[in-house]
Design an enzyme around this catalytic site. Sequence first.
Site, PDB file in Angstrom:
ATOM      1  N   ASP A 130      74.018  42.640  41.242  1.00 16.43           N
ATOM      2  CA  ASP A 130      73.917  43.191  39.882  1.00 16.43           C
ATOM      3  C   ASP A 130      73.597  44.676  39.916  1.00 16.43           C
ATOM      4  O   ASP A 130      73.674  45.358  38.916  1.00 16.43           O
ATOM      5  CB  ASP A 130      72.792  42.479  39.106  1.00 16.43           C
ATOM      6  CG  ASP A 130      73.015  40.980  39.073  1.00 16.43           C
ATOM      7  OD1 ASP A 130      74.166  40.568  38.834  1.00 16.43           O
ATOM      8  OD2 ASP A 130      72.053  40.227  39.324  1.00 16.43           O
ATOM      9  N   HIS A 131      73.169  45.139  41.044  1.00 13.79           N
ATOM     10  CA  HIS A 131      72.683  46.520  41.149  1.00 13.79           C
ATOM     11  C   HIS A 131      73.444  47.213  42.266  1.00 13.79           C
ATOM     12  O   HIS A 131      72.988  47.239  43.406  1.00 13.79           O
ATOM     13  CB  HIS A 131      71.176  46.514  41.441  1.00 13.79           C
ATOM     14  CG  HIS A 131      70.536  47.863  41.376  1.00 13.79           C
ATOM     15  ND1 HIS A 131      70.676  48.812  42.358  1.00 13.79           N
ATOM     16  CD2 HIS A 131      69.757  48.422  40.435  1.00 13.79           C
ATOM     17  CE1 HIS A 131      69.995  49.900  42.037  1.00 13.79           C
ATOM     18  NE2 HIS A 131      69.433  49.693  40.882  1.00 13.79           N
ATOM     19  N   PHE A 132      74.646  47.720  41.984  1.00 18.27           N
ATOM     20  CA  PHE A 132      75.360  47.601  40.725  1.00 18.27           C
ATOM     21  C   PHE A 132      76.665  46.867  41.026  1.00 18.27           C
ATOM     22  O   PHE A 132      77.093  46.874  42.184  1.00 18.27           O
ATOM     23  CB  PHE A 132      75.668  48.993  40.171  1.00 18.27           C
ATOM     24  CG  PHE A 132      74.440  49.803  39.880  1.00 18.27           C
ATOM     25  CD1 PHE A 132      73.782  49.680  38.665  1.00 18.27           C
ATOM     26  CD2 PHE A 132      73.938  50.697  40.824  1.00 18.27           C
ATOM     27  CE1 PHE A 132      72.663  50.447  38.372  1.00 18.27           C
ATOM     28  CE2 PHE A 132      72.803  51.453  40.525  1.00 18.27           C
ATOM     29  CZ  PHE A 132      72.160  51.332  39.315  1.00 18.27           C
TER      30      PHE A 132
END
Lengths: 164, 131
Positions: free
Chosen positions: A33-35
Amino acid sequence: MRWIWIDRFVEFVNGSHAKAIKNVTLAEDHLHDHFPGFPVMPQSLMLEGMAQTGGILLGKVNEFNRVVILAKVPKMTFHSWAIPGDTLTYTAKLIDARDEGGMVEVQAHVGERLVADGEIVFAHVDENAEGGVKIDQKNFVFSMRLLGVMDVGKAGEGLPASSQ
Amino acid sequence: MPSHDEIYEKVKATLIDALGVDDDEVTPTSRLKADLGAESIDFLDIVFRLEKNFGIKIPRNELFPESLFAADSGFAENGKVTEKGLGELRTKLPHADKAAIDKLALDPKVENVEDLFTVNMVVNFLASKLN
């Protein structure tokens, strides 16, 4: 998942400095999710890793008999990033350790490349904190078996882990 | 033996580092909490930096006493510092500006006590330590 953001100490000189490593891997959910499409180790978790390195360094000065909490990050600069496959090396140098708390200077490197540097201030909290609730060091700061990281080095040398 | 001005400049640089304030915000009469936004943990940070920058040891409670008014001390009544309390302040904070304590005496609310913690107070403390 356990809140342990260092994998192993590679150097530990009580009252002076400590060096820990953190291997960044795509098995860690947050990197997805990052990123999306640009997986980099979150700066907040690098800070946590540096704080754990420095916090254990300060804790050891008093043989983990004082409650150490992260109190302030006066300065932290990120110069670069770390991606899956990188090994982050966190260095903490003890600047001051006194009754009220301590201060460390920290750095994060990937190889020779400086990723971050800054300062972290820790405070010692009274065992009998406000509200009359007794803080159990083993269940608080050095909690979730954070100190288990100390056993990793022993395992590497084929020594048994300390019982917790 | 550093001059008063030399000590002041170093204290100013220390506070800029510890509190993240701008150069022009720090004056000799700036109050650490009310004017420079210092919070409790900042006082510990300031002590660390002063020790490092001046190469001295500052024992706990010498520069910034943590509890000036212990319970049942008679130093404060109804939220106001008593005459006895003002006397205690003059003894425990010899480095505080005399004028600031006189000002406190005119409006001795307990919360005004922290106004004694000024840049000048830190400079005076270091001057007495270093000289």
